[in-house]
Design a protein around this motif. Sequence first.
Motif, PDB file in Angstrom:
ATOM      1  N   UNK A  94      20.212  89.450  30.562  1.00 27.31           N
ATOM      2  CA  UNK A  94      20.782  88.537  31.559  1.00 27.31           C
ATOM      3  C   UNK A  94      19.812  87.397  31.854  1.00 27.31           C
ATOM      4  N   UNK A  95      18.523  87.698  31.899  1.00 25.27           N
ATOM      5  CA  UNK A  95      17.529  86.649  32.129  1.00 25.27           C
ATOM      6  C   UNK A  95      17.557  85.619  31.010  1.00 25.27           C
ATOM      7  N   UNK A  96      17.704  86.080  29.792  1.00 21.05           N
ATOM      8  CA  UNK A  96      17.799  85.174  28.643  1.00 21.05           C
ATOM      9  C   UNK A  96      18.999  84.238  28.787  1.00 21.05           C
ATOM     10  N   UNK A  97      20.114  84.786  29.254  1.00 19.19           N
ATOM     11  CA  UNK A  97      21.325  83.984  29.446  1.00 19.19           C
ATOM     12  C   UNK A  97      21.115  82.962  30.573  1.00 19.19           C
ATOM     13  N   UNK A  98      20.465  83.402  31.644  1.00 25.70           N
ATOM     14  CA  UNK A  98      20.186  82.488  32.755  1.00 25.70           C
ATOM     15  C   UNK A  98      19.328  81.326  32.285  1.00 25.70           C
ATOM     16  N   UNK A  99      18.323  81.627  31.473  1.00 18.57           N
ATOM     17  CA  UNK A  99      17.474  80.565  30.938  1.00 18.57           C
ATOM     18  C   UNK A  99      18.279  79.617  30.061  1.00 18.57           C
ATOM     19  N   UNK A 100      19.173  80.168  29.242  1.00 16.57           N
ATOM     20  CA  UNK A 100      19.995  79.323  28.369  1.00 16.57           C
ATOM     21  C   UNK A 100      20.865  78.374  29.188  1.00 16.57           C
ATOM     22  N   UNK A 101      21.479  78.869  30.249  1.00 14.83           N
ATOM     23  CA  UNK A 101      22.316  78.026  31.099  1.00 14.83           C
ATOM     24  C   UNK A 101      21.493  76.925  31.760  1.00 14.83           C
ATOM     25  N   UNK A 102      20.333  77.302  32.284  1.00 13.60           N
ATOM     26  CA  UNK A 102      19.498  76.325  32.977  1.00 13.60           C
ATOM     27  C   UNK A 102      18.969  75.265  32.010  1.00 13.60           C
ATOM     28  N   UNK A 103      18.468  75.696  30.884  1.00 11.57           N
ATOM     29  CA  UNK A 103      17.903  74.754  29.928  1.00 11.57           C
ATOM     30  C   UNK A 103      18.985  73.839  29.353  1.00 11.57           C
ATOM     31  N   UNK A 104      20.167  74.406  29.098  1.00 10.31           N
ATOM     32  CA  UNK A 104      21.272  73.585  28.599  1.00 10.31           C
ATOM     33  C   UNK A 104      21.638  72.501  29.599  1.00 10.31           C
ATOM     34  N   UNK A 105      21.659  72.866  30.878  1.00  9.54           N
ATOM     35  CA  UNK A 105      21.987  71.881  31.895  1.00  9.54           C
ATOM     36  C   UNK A 105      20.940  70.807  32.020  1.00  9.54           C
ATOM     37  N   UNK A 106      19.688  71.211  32.106  1.00 11.84           N
ATOM     38  CA  UNK A 106      18.599  70.251  32.288  1.00 11.84           C
ATOM     39  C   UNK A 106      18.501  69.297  31.105  1.00 11.84           C
ATOM     40  N   UNK A 107      18.796  69.792  29.905  1.00 10.22           N
ATOM     41  CA  UNK A 107      18.709  68.955  28.707  1.00 10.22           C
ATOM     42  C   UNK A 107      20.025  68.254  28.380  1.00 10.22           C
ATOM     43  N   UNK A 108      21.003  68.340  29.294  1.00 10.18           N
ATOM     44  CA  UNK A 108      22.293  67.636  29.149  1.00 10.18           C
ATOM     45  C   UNK A 108      23.052  68.046  27.886  1.00 10.18           C
ATOM     46  N   UNK A 109      22.932  69.310  27.490  1.00 16.11           N
ATOM     47  CA  UNK A 109      23.611  69.748  26.270  1.00 16.11           C
ATOM     48  C   UNK A 109      25.135  69.687  26.360  1.00 16.11           C
ATOM     49  N   UNK A 110      25.758  69.978  27.507  1.00 15.13           N
ATOM     50  CA  UNK A 110      27.224  69.865  27.547  1.00 15.13           C
ATOM     51  C   UNK A 110      27.711  68.472  27.161  1.00 15.13           C
ATOM     52  N   UNK A 111      27.072  67.441  27.701  1.00 13.79           N
ATOM     53  CA  UNK A 111      27.471  66.079  27.366  1.00 13.79           C
ATOM     54  C   UNK A 111      27.195  65.765  25.904  1.00 13.79           C
ATOM     55  N   UNK A 112      26.068  66.227  25.384  1.00 11.60           N
ATOM     56  CA  UNK A 112      25.753  65.993  23.974  1.00 11.60           C
ATOM     57  C   UNK A 112      26.774  66.683  23.058  1.00 11.60           C
ATOM     58  N   UNK A 219      22.130  78.059  38.937  1.00 22.04           N
ATOM     59  CA  UNK A 219      22.583  79.040  37.948  1.00 22.04           C
ATOM     60  C   UNK A 219      22.880  80.345  38.669  1.00 22.04           C
ATOM     61  N   UNK A 220      24.058  80.902  38.425  1.00 24.20           N
ATOM     62  CA  UNK A 220      24.442  82.170  39.051  1.00 24.20           C
ATOM     63  C   UNK A 220      24.751  83.205  37.973  1.00 24.20           C
ATOM     64  N   UNK A 221      23.905  84.247  37.902  1.00 18.52           N
ATOM     65  CA  UNK A 221      24.134  85.358  36.972  1.00 18.52           C
ATOM     66  C   UNK A 221      24.270  86.667  37.737  1.00 18.52           C
ATOM     67  N   UNK A 222      24.557  86.567  39.039  1.00 19.43           N
ATOM     68  CA  UNK A 222      24.657  87.758  39.885  1.00 19.43           C
ATOM     69  C   UNK A 222      26.121  88.150  40.091  1.00 19.43           C
ATOM     70  N   UNK A 223      26.699  87.644  41.146  1.00 21.20           N
ATOM     71  CA  UNK A 223      28.114  87.835  41.435  1.00 21.20           C
ATOM     72  C   UNK A 223      28.653  86.532  42.012  1.00 21.20           C
ATOM     73  N   UNK A 224      29.930  86.245  41.728  1.00 18.68           N
ATOM     74  CA  UNK A 224      30.527  84.996  42.166  1.00 18.68           C
ATOM     75  C   UNK A 224      30.513  84.807  43.660  1.00 18.68           C
ATOM     76  N   UNK A 225      30.592  85.909  44.410  1.00 24.23           N
ATOM     77  CA  UNK A 225      30.693  85.817  45.866  1.00 24.23           C
ATOM     78  C   UNK A 225      29.438  85.246  46.520  1.00 24.23           C
ATOM     79  N   UNK A 226      28.323  85.196  45.826  1.00 25.75           N
ATOM     80  CA  UNK A 226      27.096  84.681  46.421  1.00 25.75           C
ATOM     81  C   UNK A 226      27.108  83.166  46.584  1.00 25.75           C
ATOM     82  N   UNK A 227      27.996  82.501  45.858  1.00 21.98           N
ATOM     83  CA  UNK A 227      28.098  81.045  45.934  1.00 21.98           C
ATOM     84  C   UNK A 227      29.480  80.665  46.458  1.00 21.98           C
ATOM     85  N   UNK A 228      29.525  79.795  47.440  1.00 20.66           N
ATOM     86  CA  UNK A 228      30.787  79.292  47.988  1.00 20.66           C
ATOM     87  C   UNK A 228      31.407  78.354  46.947  1.00 20.66           C
TER      88      UNK A 228
END
Length: 310
Positions: A94-112, A219-228
Amino acid sequence: MTSPRSKAIAIGPEEDRKLVKAIERGGAVSTPLSDASALIWSAGPSDFPASLPDGVRWVQLPSAGVESWFDARAFEAHPSVEFTSAAGAFAATVAEHALALLLAGVRALPEHLQARSWEQEHLIGRVGTLRGATVTIVGAGGIGRALIPMLAALGAEVVAVNRSGRPVPGAIRTLPVSALDEVWSNTDHVVVAAPATPATRHLVGSAELARLPRHSWVVNVARGSLVDTDALVEALRTESIAGAGLDVTDPEPLPDGHPLWRLTNAIITPHDSNPTVLRENAYAEHVAANVARFVAGEALIARVDPTQGY
């Protein structure tokens, strides 16, 4: 001296070969529930027995989060039984996935990834780095502890938030959850990895999001309810934060047509940070370790505390 019954452990609701071998590695044998002193469970609470034999002293649950078991009142129904969760078993994945999400966002990979031209000058201001960044991990348990060295390898510093405030190895600072209000204006990014309890519902809401810097990723890798969710949609829509990486959502599954799907600064994965094959193997290793402790009369890993909600 270990009694023969303490080595007799049942598997439910159905026998699983990986769990049989895990029990054997732990120094015990699988047996019918009627003869067992412990039960290794591999399903949810809906199939769980309404009553357990008097000899059962311990139940191992297959998930790290146990909120559904509280909803089913499983702990209330079996007050004399010690329950353990799988907390920590899946931490590295799960930590690996969290890092992937964060790094993808910071490096603007979705837009690329969406680009169809080399001309992408409009993204220049969106591409950042984790080097020198401060990342706050809210709920720095097993996942957080696994994530810290991954972030450190990229040059990021970590602020850890946990219930007690007890220092977390590798973090430059550890705060108790009571001091969480200090975090939002003093971090670059946030990773949510806390357990879901009534006290942590909407831990990240409109007020918290408003205080984050505009370049922040959540980045949320816990449960959806923690974020409004509504507050997050608004923050993403107005770009008051840079983006969000979500492996969990509220509601979940996230319905087709939900506003989050239309936001280009939201990365959504379908709760697959811990895929089945990896989860099964990790759970088996967790079971083997706890069985060995049970047989030896030692404290079990990831004991559920009903008074804390996890």
